[in-house]
Design a protein around this motif. Structure first.
Motif, PDB file in Angstrom:
ATOM      1  N   GLU A  11      -2.290 -25.464   8.951  1.00 29.43           N
ATOM      2  CA  GLU A  11      -2.690 -25.048  10.317  1.00 29.43           C
ATOM      3  C   GLU A  11      -1.233 -25.374  11.237  1.00 29.43           C
ATOM      4  O   GLU A  11      -1.009 -25.634  12.534  1.00 29.43           O
ATOM      5  CB  GLU A  11      -3.507 -26.805  10.524  1.00 29.43           C
ATOM      6  CG  GLU A  11      -3.268 -27.607  10.167  1.00 29.43           C
ATOM      7  CD  GLU A  11      -3.442 -28.019   9.048  1.00 29.43           C
ATOM      8  OE1 GLU A  11      -2.813 -28.988   8.209  1.00 29.43           O
ATOM      9  OE2 GLU A  11      -3.662 -27.074   8.064  1.00 29.43           O
ATOM     10  N   LEU A  12      -0.166 -25.844   9.761  1.00 31.00           N
ATOM     11  CA  LEU A  12       1.508 -26.340  10.993  1.00 31.00           C
ATOM     12  C   LEU A  12       2.092 -24.814  10.559  1.00 31.00           C
ATOM     13  O   LEU A  12       3.397 -24.782  10.856  1.00 31.00           O
ATOM     14  CB  LEU A  12       1.842 -27.227   9.926  1.00 31.00           C
ATOM     15  CG  LEU A  12       0.967 -29.012  10.220  1.00 31.00           C
ATOM     16  CD1 LEU A  12       1.724 -29.667   9.463  1.00 31.00           C
ATOM     17  CD2 LEU A  12       0.870 -28.454  11.952  1.00 31.00           C
ATOM     18  N   ASP A  13       1.601 -24.004  10.241  1.00 32.26           N
ATOM     19  CA  ASP A  13       2.590 -23.039   9.668  1.00 32.26           C
ATOM     20  C   ASP A  13       3.077 -22.388   9.287  1.00 32.26           C
ATOM     21  O   ASP A  13       3.958 -21.759   8.967  1.00 32.26           O
ATOM     22  CB  ASP A  13       3.156 -22.169  11.419  1.00 32.26           C
ATOM     23  CG  ASP A  13       2.264 -20.466  11.788  1.00 32.26           C
ATOM     24  OD1 ASP A  13       2.066 -19.742  11.218  1.00 32.26           O
ATOM     25  OD2 ASP A  13       3.748 -20.387  12.442  1.00 32.26           O
ATOM     26  N   SER A  14       2.997 -23.242   7.925  1.00 35.19           N
ATOM     27  CA  SER A  14       3.768 -22.597   6.819  1.00 35.19           C
ATOM     28  C   SER A  14       2.803 -21.912   6.058  1.00 35.19           C
ATOM     29  O   SER A  14       1.796 -22.069   6.029  1.00 35.19           O
ATOM     30  CB  SER A  14       3.989 -24.509   6.105  1.00 35.19           C
ATOM     31  OG  SER A  14       4.894 -25.437   6.552  1.00 35.19           O
ATOM     32  N   LEU A  15       3.844 -21.297   5.010  1.00 37.63           N
ATOM     33  CA  LEU A  15       3.278 -20.405   4.268  1.00 37.63           C
ATOM     34  C   LEU A  15       3.594 -21.049   3.069  1.00 37.63           C
ATOM     35  O   LEU A  15       5.247 -21.544   2.092  1.00 37.63           O
ATOM     36  CB  LEU A  15       3.808 -19.290   4.337  1.00 37.63           C
ATOM     37  CG  LEU A  15       3.839 -18.415   5.846  1.00 37.63           C
ATOM     38  CD1 LEU A  15       4.312 -16.995   5.580  1.00 37.63           C
ATOM     39  CD2 LEU A  15       2.345 -18.288   5.723  1.00 37.63           C
ATOM     40  N   MET A  16       3.375 -20.671   1.667  1.00 38.82           N
ATOM     41  CA  MET A  16       2.983 -21.286   0.477  1.00 38.82           C
ATOM     42  C   MET A  16       2.145 -19.446  -0.658  1.00 38.82           C
ATOM     43  O   MET A  16       1.091 -19.352   0.337  1.00 38.82           O
ATOM     44  CB  MET A  16       1.866 -22.271  -0.086  1.00 38.82           C
ATOM     45  CG  MET A  16       1.579 -22.514  -1.459  1.00 38.82           C
ATOM     46  SD  MET A  16       1.045 -24.135  -1.792  1.00 38.82           S
ATOM     47  CE  MET A  16      -1.253 -23.190  -1.216  1.00 38.82           C
ATOM     48  N   GLU A  17       3.588 -19.374  -1.119  1.00 38.51           N
ATOM     49  CA  GLU A  17       2.935 -17.937  -1.819  1.00 38.51           C
ATOM     50  C   GLU A  17       2.855 -18.731  -3.686  1.00 38.51           C
ATOM     51  O   GLU A  17       3.854 -18.844  -3.715  1.00 38.51           O
ATOM     52  CB  GLU A  17       3.972 -16.842  -1.761  1.00 38.51           C
ATOM     53  CG  GLU A  17       3.405 -15.561  -2.398  1.00 38.51           C
ATOM     54  CD  GLU A  17       4.482 -14.269  -2.344  1.00 38.51           C
ATOM     55  OE1 GLU A  17       4.479 -13.524  -2.456  1.00 38.51           O
ATOM     56  OE2 GLU A  17       5.729 -14.760  -1.887  1.00 38.51           O
ATOM     57  N   ILE A  18       1.072 -18.008  -4.544  1.00 38.38           N
ATOM     58  CA  ILE A  18       1.634 -18.152  -5.498  1.00 38.38           C
ATOM     59  C   ILE A  18       1.162 -17.311  -5.965  1.00 38.38           C
ATOM     60  O   ILE A  18       0.412 -16.431  -5.838  1.00 38.38           O
ATOM     61  CB  ILE A  18       0.149 -19.135  -5.440  1.00 38.38           C
ATOM     62  CG1 ILE A  18      -0.010 -20.204  -4.632  1.00 38.38           C
ATOM     63  CG2 ILE A  18      -0.257 -19.550  -7.338  1.00 38.38           C
ATOM     64  CD1 ILE A  18      -0.818 -21.180  -5.290  1.00 38.38           C
ATOM     65  N   SER A  19       2.172 -16.766  -7.324  1.00 41.73           N
ATOM     66  CA  SER A  19       2.231 -15.660  -8.407  1.00 41.73           C
ATOM     67  C   SER A  19       1.153 -16.160  -8.770  1.00 41.73           C
ATOM     68  O   SER A  19      -0.186 -16.395  -8.748  1.00 41.73           O
ATOM     69  CB  SER A  19       3.291 -15.622  -9.317  1.00 41.73           C
ATOM     70  OG  SER A  19       3.234 -16.400  -9.855  1.00 41.73           O
ATOM     71  N   ALA A  20       0.774 -14.960  -9.970  1.00 42.62           N
ATOM     72  CA  ALA A  20      -0.771 -15.182 -10.664  1.00 42.62           C
ATOM     73  C   ALA A  20      -0.848 -16.267 -11.252  1.00 42.62           C
ATOM     74  O   ALA A  20       0.078 -17.170 -12.323  1.00 42.62           O
ATOM     75  CB  ALA A  20      -0.958 -13.717 -11.365  1.00 42.62           C
TER      76      ALA A  20
END
Length: 113
Positions: A11-20
């Motif tokens: 909701e704060l526009d931060s991004l998280m990318e999780i690999s497999a």
């Protein structure tokens, strides 16, 4: 079934990318925060975590840490659970603790948020 791997936005526009997510539940990725202790621009930081494999029909729980790289002397631990609503939308709910380094034991009281 909720799939933890992929790109997530909060909701704060931060991004998280999780690999497999590996068979044993381990995963890694990066967290691009829009919120910093220093009030500066967005920075990507490494994350590592583990997912508890859900029982039949259950939603997985998980935990991960983010080492705020290059802009803060802090680490955050997140614990949460992944859900899928009736429309198929996946949602992560988490609680977090941020630990900032302090110079003495007397300052310990203000180090965790």
């Amino acid at each position: 079934q909720c799939q933890l791997s992929g790109l997530w936005r909060n909701e704060l526009d931060s991004l998280m990318e999780i690999s497999a997510v590996r068979d044993n539940g381990d995963f890694q990725g990066k967290y691009l925060t829009r919120v910093t202790l220093a009030g500066s621009c967005a920075h990507a930081s490494p994350l590592r975590g583990a997912q508890q494999q859900p029982g039949e029909g259950g939603w997985p729980t998980f935990a991960f840490t983010v080492r705020w790289d290059k802009f803060s002397n802090a680490t955050t631990a997140f614990a949460g659970q992944c859900f899928v609503d009736t429309g198929g939308k996946e949602t992560l709910t988490t609680m977090w603790l941020l630990r900032e380094a302090v110079g003495s034991l007397e300052e310990d009281w203000k180090a965790t948020r």
